[in-house]
Design an enzyme around this catalytic site. Structure first.
Site, short mmCIF file in Angstrom:
data_model
loop_
_atom_site.label_atom_id
_atom_site.label_comp_id
_atom_site.label_asym_id
_atom_site.label_seq_id
_atom_site.Cartn_x
_atom_site.Cartn_y
_atom_site.Cartn_z
N ASN A 86 -57.54 -9.14 14.10
CA ASN A 86 -56.09 -9.58 14.66
C ASN A 86 -54.96 -8.92 13.68
OD1 ASN A 86 -54.07 -10.73 16.11
ND2 ASN A 86 -55.32 -12.47 16.44
N CYS A 87 -53.92 -8.88 14.07
CA CYS A 87 -52.68 -8.16 13.08
C CYS A 87 -52.97 -8.64 11.59
CB CYS A 87 -51.65 -8.37 13.52
SG CYS A 87 -49.93 -8.07 12.67
N PRO A 88 -52.94 -7.97 10.52
CA PRO A 88 -52.65 -6.55 10.46
C PRO A 88 -53.73 -5.63 10.32
CG PRO A 88 -52.27 -7.47 8.46
CD PRO A 88 -52.56 -8.53 9.05
N LEU A 89 -54.91 -6.32 10.73
CA LEU A 89 -56.24 -5.53 10.24
C LEU A 89 -56.34 -4.18 10.90
CD1 LEU A 89 -58.65 -8.53 9.56
CD2 LEU A 89 -57.84 -6.92 7.80
#
Lengths: 78, 171
Positions: free
Chosen positions: A16-19
């Site tokens: 999930n964000c920001p990965l």
């Protein structure tokens, strides 16, 4: 898209964000100019995020498509 | 505005709970990935985010809109918001620990990075971390309590960078 040669692939499914952005940045740093990265994510926000990221960094978003739950991006390093 | 063409972002991190630890580290790590230069000024309770061992917790007390979700079990149960009355959240021993555990577990299940991971990325990628000297004195922090690479400064230090920045946010 099938005629684009891919130099490395990056699987960001389930992240999930920001990965996905952070991992894409890291992977692109290891490429030479003109080489391409294929990144697959399942985060529905990744389409807007990849558009914004490529626009800001100057790398080229060659293509993006959706296949079921997968969002598939081809990025060429500037 | 910066002249060099490199965009700059100045953040103030003023809170030290687990939920509020995320925004500054997410924004900073992403901004660096977008070729921006970033400085975070940690002040008041935000100083706790610089501690060598992060122990940020979250409390549903006085946090009435916080949904409590079960990180396991059937989907219907996971999607059910448990309303937590303040009398329970604020008074039952161990409740804050449970809320923290639930939030960490749910974040992990959803593929969200930990605060530690995001902070490490910020440090590795050159985000400048500045501790507020005045609040350090007030709350009894010393530079040795913090991770390596933290610089110290005051309002003028933040404002000098913020004045040159394209983005300034108070978190």
């Amino acid at each position: 898209m099938s005629d684009t040669q891919v130099n490395i692939e990056l699987d960001c499914r389930g992240l999930n964000c920001p990965l996905p952005i952070l991992k894409t940045k890291k992977a692109i740093d290891n490429l030479n100019s003109g080489e391409t990265l294929k990144m697959v994510a399942t985060d529905p926000g990744s389409t807007n995020d990849m558009n914004a990221w490529t626009k800001r960094t100057g790398n080229e978003l060659v293509s993006h498509e959706q296949d079921g739950n997968d969002y598939i991006f081809i990025i060429r390093k500037k | 505005m910066s002249d060099s063409g490199t965009k700059k972002m100045a953040l103030i991190a003023s809170r030290g709970t687990l939920d509020w630890a995320y925004p500054p580290f997410i924004l900073a790590s992403t901004a660096v990935a977008m070729d921006m230069e970033v400085q975070i000024f940690f002040t008041f309770y935000g100083l706790a985010l610089l501690k060598k061992k992060l122990d940020a917790k979250v409390s549903p007390a006085s946090n009435p809109s916080m949904p409590m979700k079960m990180p396991f079990g059937p989907k219907a149960l996971q999607n059910f918001d448990m309303p937590i009355p303040n009398i329970l959240a604020g008074n039952v021993p161990g409740f804050e620990g449970m809320a923290t555990t639930l939030m960490k577990k749910t974040f992990k299940n959803k593929g969200v990075a930990t605060v530690e991971q995001l902070r490490d990325i910020c440090v590795e990628s050159g985000v400048k971390l500045v501790g507020c000297q005045m609040t350090m004195d007030v709350f009894g922090f010393s530079k040795d309590d913090f991770i390596d690479g933290v610089e110290l400064g005051g309002a003028a230090t933040f404002l000098e960078f913020a004045a040159e920045s394209d983005i300034q946010l108070f978190v």
